[in-house]
Design a protein around this motif. Sequence first.
Motif, PDB file in Angstrom:
ATOM      1  N   MET A 131       5.319  -0.320   6.532  1.00 14.60           N
ATOM      2  CA  MET A 131       3.942  -0.752   6.289  1.00 14.60           C
ATOM      3  C   MET A 131       3.902  -2.233   5.930  1.00 14.60           C
ATOM      4  O   MET A 131       4.839  -2.771   5.344  1.00 14.60           O
ATOM      5  N   TYR A 132       2.787  -2.865   6.297  1.00 14.30           N
ATOM      6  CA  TYR A 132       2.549  -4.266   5.921  1.00 14.30           C
ATOM      7  C   TYR A 132       1.059  -4.442   5.708  1.00 14.30           C
ATOM      8  O   TYR A 132       0.262  -4.162   6.596  1.00 14.30           O
ATOM      9  N   LEU A 133       0.680  -4.867   4.538  1.00 11.56           N
ATOM     10  CA  LEU A 133      -0.711  -5.148   4.193  1.00 11.56           C
ATOM     11  C   LEU A 133      -1.628  -3.950   4.502  1.00 11.56           C
ATOM     12  O   LEU A 133      -2.717  -4.098   5.041  1.00 11.56           O
ATOM     13  N   GLY A 134      -1.126  -2.742   4.164  1.00 13.57           N
ATOM     14  CA  GLY A 134      -1.926  -1.536   4.328  1.00 13.57           C
ATOM     15  C   GLY A 134      -1.906  -0.923   5.705  1.00 13.57           C
ATOM     16  O   GLY A 134      -2.536   0.114   5.939  1.00 13.57           O
ATOM     17  N   GLY A 192       0.786  -1.231   0.000  1.00 14.95           N
ATOM     18  CA  GLY A 192       0.000   0.000   0.000  1.00 14.95           C
ATOM     19  C   GLY A 192       0.811   1.271   0.000  1.00 14.95           C
ATOM     20  O   GLY A 192       0.254   2.365   0.132  1.00 14.95           O
ATOM     21  N   LYS A 193       2.131   1.168  -0.200  1.00 14.22           N
ATOM     22  CA  LYS A 193       2.987   2.359  -0.145  1.00 14.22           C
ATOM     23  C   LYS A 193       2.596   3.386  -1.202  1.00 14.22           C
ATOM     24  O   LYS A 193       2.366   4.563  -0.896  1.00 14.22           O
ATOM     25  N   PRO A 249       8.713  -7.453  14.741  1.00 14.54           N
ATOM     26  CA  PRO A 249       9.315  -8.616  14.060  1.00 14.54           C
ATOM     27  C   PRO A 249       9.400  -8.464  12.549  1.00 14.54           C
ATOM     28  O   PRO A 249      10.357  -8.968  11.929  1.00 14.54           O
ATOM     29  N   TYR A 250       8.450  -7.769  11.947  1.00 13.15           N
ATOM     30  CA  TYR A 250       8.499  -7.552  10.498  1.00 13.15           C
ATOM     31  C   TYR A 250       9.655  -6.633  10.120  1.00 13.15           C
ATOM     32  O   TYR A 250      10.408  -6.912   9.185  1.00 13.15           O
ATOM     33  N   THR A 251       9.822  -5.554  10.877  1.00 11.98           N
ATOM     34  CA  THR A 251      10.938  -4.633  10.621  1.00 11.98           C
ATOM     35  C   THR A 251      12.272  -5.331  10.836  1.00 11.98           C
ATOM     36  O   THR A 251      13.226  -5.125  10.076  1.00 11.98           O
ATOM     37  N   GLN A 252      12.343  -6.164  11.868  1.00 16.60           N
ATOM     38  CA  GLN A 252      13.581  -6.909  12.129  1.00 16.60           C
ATOM     39  C   GLN A 252      13.949  -7.791  10.947  1.00 16.60           C
ATOM     40  O   GLN A 252      15.121  -7.893  10.568  1.00 16.60           O
ATOM     41  N   ALA A 253      12.940  -8.430  10.342  1.00 14.71           N
ATOM     42  CA  ALA A 253      13.187  -9.280   9.174  1.00 14.71           C
ATOM     43  C   ALA A 253      13.661  -8.448   7.985  1.00 14.71           C
ATOM     44  O   ALA A 253      14.591  -8.836   7.271  1.00 14.71           O
ATOM     45  N   LEU A 254      13.038  -7.277   7.771  1.00 12.78           N
ATOM     46  CA  LEU A 254      13.455  -6.410   6.669  1.00 12.78           C
ATOM     47  C   LEU A 254      14.892  -5.935   6.860  1.00 12.78           C
ATOM     48  O   LEU A 254      15.701  -5.959   5.928  1.00 12.78           O
TER      49      LEU A 254
END
Length: 324
Positions: free
Chosen positions: A231-234, A56-57, A252-257
């Motif tokens: 962002m993740y899924l909007g 959604g960026k 956790p999502y930012t850590q993975a990125l």
Amino acid sequence: MSVVEKEVKTKTPLIEIKNLSKSFTIGGQELKAVNNISLSIQPGETVGLVGESGCGKSTLGKTVIRLHRATSGEVLFEGENILSLPEKPMKKFRKEMQIIFQDPYASLNPRMTVEELIGEPLSIHKIVTGKAKKDRIKELILQVGLKPEHLQRYPHEFSGGQRQRIGIARSLALNPKFIVCDEPISALDVSIQAQVVNLLKQLQQELGLTYLFIAHDLSMVKYISDRILVMYLGNMMELADSETLSREPLHPYTQALMSAVPIPDPEVKRERIVLEGEVPSPLNPPSGCVFRTRCIHAMDICTKQVPNWKEVKNGHFTACHLYN
């Protein structure tokens, strides 16, 4: 504390995004491309926007400047809600907000010369005419590192990097205050990307521009941005200044990125976090936390309850049950 950080604490925001959502109807189903985003952007600041493809960026960037009609929420530009304005009064705000598109091949009309492409905004808004218009176009082409003799050429006669410089010149024609940079380097060779980013930084310093910089390349986003929104899924996952987010990601999502960002030092080892599974369909997002289906820390509460957007540390926000 940097100059921008001081300004963030003292200045009135140039852009205030409040509970902004944008949905599309596909096959009778609602797709929430942007879901309840709130963000302030200060004058002279660059906010980076990152996340996987389809999060959604670009939709957010285009909705902020009203290229998409918002489903709900507000966008305040210098205190005025531009989403509620009729088209005629909105026209004056169009001069203040511009966009640099991702694809310099598709965003330039192949039948127009460079002079016509850059001069078109000036004609539409009736800023200048005649010699003054020609002088302004020449000034703009020099400003982005091209030459006056390029003005009579057509887009197909240029490289990708040169085409993007033409797009940047066009976005500057009306002296805007705010520019959405919608993945302006993703279609370019790696060798050219740094040149374009450095040009954007230089123009920001010279003209006092404010950017929303959308990209996939986290190292480049860190380089140009004062703060970064993930962002993740909007949905908003995390927001912090670029150094803090790079050094100490919380979600956790930012850590993975961040674990995927190359480190230019063979002595430094970083554990790569590989996310399992596919990104869920935005037509049928998971209940509770939208990231839970790929999160190694997922708990029962993640299934049932949407995490609150919380300031965990000074200026560092995240939406995760690990911190709620």
